[in-house]
Design a protein around this motif. Structure first.
Motif, short mmCIF file in Angstrom:
data_model
loop_
_atom_site.label_atom_id
_atom_site.label_comp_id
_atom_site.label_asym_id
_atom_site.label_seq_id
_atom_site.Cartn_x
_atom_site.Cartn_y
_atom_site.Cartn_z
N TYR A 30 26.88 22.35 -9.31
CA TYR A 30 26.13 23.51 -9.62
C TYR A 30 26.80 24.35 -10.70
O TYR A 30 26.10 24.92 -11.60
N PHE A 68 25.34 25.25 -14.29
CA PHE A 68 25.17 26.63 -14.85
C PHE A 68 25.97 26.86 -16.12
O PHE A 68 25.63 27.69 -17.03
N THR A 107 24.30 26.15 -19.45
CA THR A 107 22.99 27.09 -19.95
C THR A 107 23.59 27.94 -20.77
O THR A 107 23.23 28.89 -21.34
N GLU A 153 22.83 30.14 -9.66
CA GLU A 153 22.26 30.72 -10.68
C GLU A 153 21.26 31.91 -10.62
O GLU A 153 21.19 32.94 -11.27
N GLU A 154 20.10 31.73 -9.76
CA GLU A 154 19.21 32.62 -9.51
C GLU A 154 19.56 33.75 -8.80
O GLU A 154 19.13 35.03 -9.02
N GLY A 178 23.52 34.68 -11.04
CA GLY A 178 23.96 34.16 -12.26
C GLY A 178 24.31 35.38 -13.35
O GLY A 178 25.04 35.10 -14.26
N ARG A 190 27.87 35.58 -15.30
CA ARG A 190 27.64 35.54 -16.82
C ARG A 190 28.51 36.95 -17.43
O ARG A 190 29.21 36.70 -18.35
#
Length: 135
Positions: A17, A21, A24, A117-118, A121, A125
């Motif tokens: 996972y 991530f 991206t 991520e949802e 995320g 980041r």
């Protein structure tokens, strides 16, 4: 040149996972992964140019806190705790900071957070970028 990242987590699905991530994010590249702190320490000598380590706490053989005790002597990479037990303000989050963690992000739904991520995320980041840009 993308920032080089090592993922350290005992759950293979979680490593998957996190690496998905990272794919991206064009400015970050996963270059190594480890299933526990000892494995990660062993791999540091092969990856001296790491920029960032994403580190779980609860792992067999050597946990994330023990890894922190050794890693700060062996790498210049920034270390971000990514664990379900490092909730902001918790004793474990404070201990991780005390031992040298540069950032702390809580996994949103337990040991294997398929919704990483949802749910976190944007935060992850932001923390990752702030750590590598401050280096």
């Amino acid at each position: 040149m993308p920032y080089k990242v090592m993922i350290v987590d005992d759950a293979a699905m979680m490593r998957l996972y996190i690496s998905s991530f990272l794919k991206t994010l064009p400015d970050f590249k996963m270059v190594a992964q480890a299933a526990n702190g000892q494995d990660a320490l062993d791999k540091l000598s092969d990856h001296e140019d790491l920029d960032l380590i994403l580190l779980d706490i609860e792992m067999p053989v050597m946990d994330g806190l023990e890894f922190l005790r050794h890693a700060k002597l062996k790498t210049r990479a920034k270390i971000c705790m990514l664990s379900s037990v490092t909730v902001s303000g918790s004793p474990l989050a404070a201990k991780a900071r005390e031992l040298g963690a540069d950032g702390v992000v809580t996994k949103p739904s337990g040991t294997v957070s398929h919704d990483l991520e949802e749910r976190v995320g944007d935060e992850l980041r932001r923390v990752m970028r702030s750590l590598v840009e401050a280096a």
